[in-house]
Design a protein around this motif. Structure first.
Motif, short mmCIF file in Angstrom:
data_model
loop_
_atom_site.label_atom_id
_atom_site.label_comp_id
_atom_site.label_asym_id
_atom_site.label_seq_id
_atom_site.Cartn_x
_atom_site.Cartn_y
_atom_site.Cartn_z
N MET A 1 0.85 -1.21 0.00
CA MET A 1 0.00 0.00 0.00
C MET A 1 0.88 1.25 0.00
SD MET A 1 -2.87 1.18 2.78
CE MET A 1 -3.71 2.74 2.62
N ALA A 2 0.58 2.19 -0.86
CA ALA A 2 1.36 3.43 -0.96
C ALA A 2 0.82 4.47 0.00
CB ALA A 2 1.30 3.96 -2.39
N TYR A 3 1.74 5.10 0.72
CA TYR A 3 1.36 6.18 1.62
C TYR A 3 1.52 7.50 0.87
CZ TYR A 3 1.58 2.67 5.30
OH TYR A 3 1.36 1.57 6.07
N PRO A 4 0.43 8.25 0.70
CA PRO A 4 0.49 9.47 -0.12
C PRO A 4 1.58 10.44 0.30
CG PRO A 4 -1.79 8.91 0.41
CD PRO A 4 -0.93 7.98 1.20
N ASP A 5 1.77 10.64 1.61
CA ASP A 5 2.78 11.61 2.05
C ASP A 5 4.18 11.16 1.66
OD1 ASP A 5 2.51 9.48 3.83
OD2 ASP A 5 3.33 10.63 5.50
N ARG A 6 4.45 9.85 1.73
CA ARG A 6 5.77 9.34 1.35
C ARG A 6 5.98 9.44 -0.15
NH1 ARG A 6 6.12 3.80 5.03
NH2 ARG A 6 5.86 4.82 7.08
N VAL A 7 4.93 9.16 -0.90
CA VAL A 7 5.03 9.28 -2.36
C VAL A 7 5.32 10.72 -2.77
CG1 VAL A 7 3.81 9.03 -4.55
CG2 VAL A 7 3.51 7.31 -2.76
N LEU A 8 4.63 11.67 -2.13
CA LEU A 8 4.83 13.08 -2.45
C LEU A 8 6.25 13.53 -2.09
CD1 LEU A 8 1.41 14.56 -1.25
CD2 LEU A 8 2.16 14.18 -3.61
N ARG A 9 6.73 13.10 -0.92
CA ARG A 9 8.10 13.47 -0.52
C ARG A 9 9.12 12.88 -1.48
NH1 ARG A 9 6.34 12.60 4.93
NH2 ARG A 9 7.31 10.53 4.89
N SER A 10 8.87 11.64 -1.89
CA SER A 10 9.78 10.99 -2.83
C SER A 10 9.84 11.73 -4.16
CB SER A 10 9.34 9.55 -3.06
OG SER A 10 10.10 8.93 -4.08
N GLU A 11 8.67 12.12 -4.67
CA GLU A 11 8.63 12.83 -5.95
C GLU A 11 9.27 14.21 -5.85
OE1 GLU A 11 7.98 11.46 -8.70
OE2 GLU A 11 7.34 9.59 -7.77
N TRP A 12 9.07 14.86 -4.71
CA TRP A 12 9.70 16.17 -4.50
C TRP A 12 11.22 16.03 -4.49
CZ3 TRP A 12 10.13 20.97 -5.09
CH2 TRP A 12 10.91 21.77 -4.25
N ARG A 93 11.63 1.47 -12.82
CA ARG A 93 11.44 0.14 -12.25
C ARG A 93 11.52 0.17 -10.73
NH1 ARG A 93 14.22 -0.89 -17.07
NH2 ARG A 93 16.25 -0.63 -16.06
N ALA A 94 12.45 0.94 -10.21
CA ALA A 94 12.56 1.07 -8.75
C ALA A 94 11.36 1.81 -8.19
CB ALA A 94 13.85 1.80 -8.39
N SER A 95 10.88 2.82 -8.91
CA SER A 95 9.72 3.59 -8.45
C SER A 95 8.48 2.71 -8.38
CB SER A 95 9.47 4.78 -9.38
OG SER A 95 10.55 5.69 -9.35
N LEU A 96 8.29 1.86 -9.40
CA LEU A 96 7.13 0.99 -9.41
C LEU A 96 7.25 -0.13 -8.38
CD1 LEU A 96 6.46 0.71 -13.26
CD2 LEU A 96 5.10 1.93 -11.55
N ALA A 97 8.48 -0.53 -8.07
CA ALA A 97 8.66 -1.53 -7.02
C ALA A 97 8.32 -0.93 -5.66
CB ALA A 97 10.10 -2.04 -7.02
N ALA A 98 8.67 0.36 -5.48
CA ALA A 98 8.39 1.03 -4.21
C ALA A 98 6.92 1.43 -4.10
CB ALA A 98 9.28 2.26 -4.05
N VAL A 99 6.32 1.77 -5.25
CA VAL A 99 4.90 2.17 -5.28
C VAL A 99 4.20 1.33 -6.35
CG1 VAL A 99 3.29 4.11 -5.46
CG2 VAL A 99 5.65 4.52 -4.72
N PRO A 100 3.78 0.12 -6.01
CA PRO A 100 3.16 -0.76 -7.01
C PRO A 100 1.86 -0.21 -7.59
CG PRO A 100 3.81 -1.98 -5.03
CD PRO A 100 3.92 -0.53 -4.69
N GLN A 101 1.16 0.61 -6.80
CA GLN A 101 -0.08 1.21 -7.30
C GLN A 101 0.29 2.31 -8.30
OE1 GLN A 101 0.70 1.01 -4.08
NE2 GLN A 101 -0.74 -0.45 -3.20
N ARG A 102 0.18 2.00 -9.57
CA ARG A 102 0.67 2.92 -10.60
C ARG A 102 -0.10 4.24 -10.61
NH1 ARG A 102 2.99 -0.65 -15.62
NH2 ARG A 102 4.06 -2.20 -14.31
N GLY A 103 -1.36 4.17 -10.29
CA GLY A 103 -2.13 5.40 -10.21
C GLY A 103 -1.61 6.32 -9.12
N ALA A 104 -1.20 5.74 -7.98
CA ALA A 104 -0.65 6.54 -6.88
C ALA A 104 0.67 7.18 -7.28
CB ALA A 104 -0.47 5.66 -5.64
N LEU A 105 1.50 6.43 -8.02
CA LEU A 105 2.78 6.97 -8.48
C LEU A 105 2.55 8.15 -9.42
CD1 LEU A 105 5.89 6.80 -8.72
CD2 LEU A 105 5.54 5.21 -10.62
N LEU A 106 1.66 7.95 -10.39
CA LEU A 106 1.37 9.02 -11.35
C LEU A 106 0.77 10.24 -10.65
CD1 LEU A 106 -0.01 8.79 -14.89
CD2 LEU A 106 -1.30 10.13 -13.25
N ALA A 107 -0.18 9.99 -9.74
CA ALA A 107 -0.82 11.11 -9.04
C ALA A 107 0.18 11.88 -8.20
CB ALA A 107 -1.95 10.58 -8.16
#
Length: 255
Positions: A1-12, A93-107
């Motif tokens: 499960m992807a945590y939105p705050d972690r995904v946002l920090r990672s993308e930043w 590939r590493a990003s998708l492994a860390a965030v398998p939910q592709r919609g969450a990664l894109l968002a």
């Protein structure tokens, strides 16, 4: 499960640690402001030589944004690089492994990058307006005049949306070279030709950049079948379509 705050920090972190993406934002600001100021100065010096029609329909606000035609290319480059860097380096590939939910990664990526593009776009828009009006002299306008604040605020929205459009299409194309090869010629040359040739003008007016730039006009010359917000709405539909297709491609294709 992807945590939105972690995904946002990672993308930043990804965006701020890649110099090329930050340089494109700086280029968008500098080019738009400097070119707009230069053209405003030239028009002030040659205003008396303009035709009667041009003087009566003169739009000092839109004149300040004359640099947008080139500045937007840097914003498009930002959108392309934000997405394509991961494919070019294999980090996707590493990003998708860390965030398998592709919609969450894109968002997450689109949220961070779009907010940054909007912030820079707003600063660019207001800076271009004030710099342009400063050199227009007696032909200048102010934010208090009808429609001016809307146009300046809309200029910032336009810059953010054009970056988001580029991100959506780059998710589809997944290649920096291909994205640059498609988007740069289209927005620098093809779109302007289609919008200014009589045979294709009706089609050209509904292209994303041609429709979106209507928001930056205060004086209505009657050449468009829609108003400022209508034009921005048309652009928003293009952006939504690009992001949707990008999501579908990300969801169905392998990294």
């Amino acid at each position: 499960m992807a945590y939105p705050d972690r995904v946002l920090r990672s993308e930043w972190t990804k965006i701020r640690t890649v110099r090329s993406t930050l340089w494109t934002l700086a280029a968008a600001l500098i080019v738009t402001v400097l070119l707009g100021t230069l053209i405003s100065l030239l028009i002030r010096n040659e205003f008396d030589d303009l035709s009667l029609h041009d003087r009566l329909t003169f739009d000092p606000t839109l004149t300040s944004f004359a640099g947008t035609s080139l500045g937007q290319l840097a914003m498009i480059a930002f959108g392309i690089l934000v997405v394509s860097n991961e494919y070019g380096t294999g980090m996707i590939r590493a990003s998708l492994a860390a965030v398998p939910q592709r919609g969450a990664l894109l968002a997450g990526k689109l949220t961070v990058a779009t907010l940054l593009a909007l912030a820079v776009g707003m600063v660019t828009s207001f800076a271009a307006f004030f710099a342009g009006q400063a050199v227009l002299g007696e032909h200048r306008t102010t934010l208090g005049e009808p429609g001016v604040l809307r146009a300046v605020f809309g200029g910032g929205l336009y810059m953010g949306l054009i970056a988001l459009f580029a991100m959506g299409l780059t998710w589809v194309l997944r290649s920096a070279m291909l994205s640059f090869g498609v988007l740069m010629p289209f927005f620098f040359l093809v779109s302007n030709i289609l919008a200014n040739v009589s045979a294709t003008r009706r089609i050209g007016h509904y292209l994303p950049d041609q429709a979106g730039q209507r928001i930056m006009s205060v004086v209505d010359t009657g050449d468009r079948p829609y108003g400022p917000w209508g034009g921005l709405g048309i652009m928003a539909l293009w952006v939504a379509a690009a992001v949707l297709v990008g999501y579908l491609v990300l969801r169905r294709r392998d990294a």
